[in-house]
Design a protein around this motif. Sequence first.
Motif, PDB file in Angstrom:
ATOM      1  N   LEU A 183      46.415  24.379 -64.808  1.00  0.00           N
ATOM      2  CA  LEU A 183      44.956  24.370 -64.968  1.00  0.00           C
ATOM      3  C   LEU A 183      44.304  25.465 -64.151  1.00  0.00           C
ATOM      4  O   LEU A 183      43.373  26.145 -64.622  1.00  0.00           O
ATOM      5  N   THR A 201      43.299  28.652 -66.935  1.00  0.00           N
ATOM      6  CA  THR A 201      42.170  27.745 -67.175  1.00  0.00           C
ATOM      7  C   THR A 201      41.706  27.784 -68.623  1.00  0.00           C
ATOM      8  O   THR A 201      41.421  26.736 -69.217  1.00  0.00           O
ATOM      9  N   THR A 248      41.884  24.526 -71.196  1.00  0.00           N
ATOM     10  CA  THR A 248      40.622  23.881 -71.569  1.00  0.00           C
ATOM     11  C   THR A 248      40.182  24.287 -72.977  1.00  0.00           C
ATOM     12  O   THR A 248      39.001  24.164 -73.323  1.00  0.00           O
TER      13      THR A 248
END
Length: 330
Positions: free
Chosen positions: A136, A140, A144
């Motif tokens: 994450l 990122t 996401t």
Amino acid sequence: MENQYYDNLTVSSSPHLVTGLDTRKTMMMVLIALIPSFLVSIYVFGFRVIILTIVCVVASVFFEWGYNKLMKKPQTIGDLSACVTGTILAFNLPSSFPYWMAIIGCFVAIVVVKMLYGGLGRNIANPAIVGRIVLLLSFTTQMTTWPVTRLAATDATTGATPLGLLQAAKGGSVTLPSNMEMFLGFIGGSMGEVSALAILIGGAFLIWKKIISPIIPLTFIGTVFVFAFIYYSIVGGDYSAMHMAIFHICAGGVMLGAFFCATDYVTSPIMPLGKVIFGIGCGVVTMVIRLWCSFPEGVSFAILFMNVLCPLIDNFAIKKFYGGAKKNEK
């Protein structure tokens, strides 16, 4: 004759239980419990779920095998713990996540978090959780970017998760999926966390087989519910406090984390009181991150934070249960 006595003095990591249930059988039970979530994920996101899960499992097993081979240690891949780590890590990824990035996450989980600390039973944090957090923070955008479900009536290829919608609409109106949609799993999100019903079935199976204690899942989920109910009772909004309390249970990784990550034998407390403290702590940290921090989801960070505190919690709970020596007062 002398060696015969030493053979009976084998030292191994806890738990030391006289039972027919060994590590391999325990891990097999966990894999069986993950099947409902796996099937729902395939139905919702498609065939790529199977490939990504296989990639994570094979990579995890390979890294454990390779580390043992390189360090000239006995092979441990037969206990299936690497398979469980790979599966849970895959379930924490979007179905569109690049394979090579997933392999990096498996390396972190198996080699850095598990094997460098001595292998199963000696890691200080849940390997799959740390692997997910590293991915994450490192990737990122990919972590996401959520593909829409095959059931969505739209031509778009990506969409927001329920928590993403809530985060984007802070301070304004928002249209959220129904709690029933989230309970069944017809929403966007990580592969294995979308269906609360499927996770409940798997979690109930583990509790029935006495693989896990219900204390941590119940306190974790219950804390999230109570925290959300109190918060939305105070601030109000487009939805009732009861609706939002259920929303926060079904959305994101609360269910998956409560049953399959927070209950890890190695990184969770031993005593019942410690389990209660651990579960409550996970719930509180999760909600603090969701409501007041920049990340829309906080389950992984909450579990990692409580993993670090686990030795302190165990120490407190053991002293509370057994008592401790008191200084003589003159």
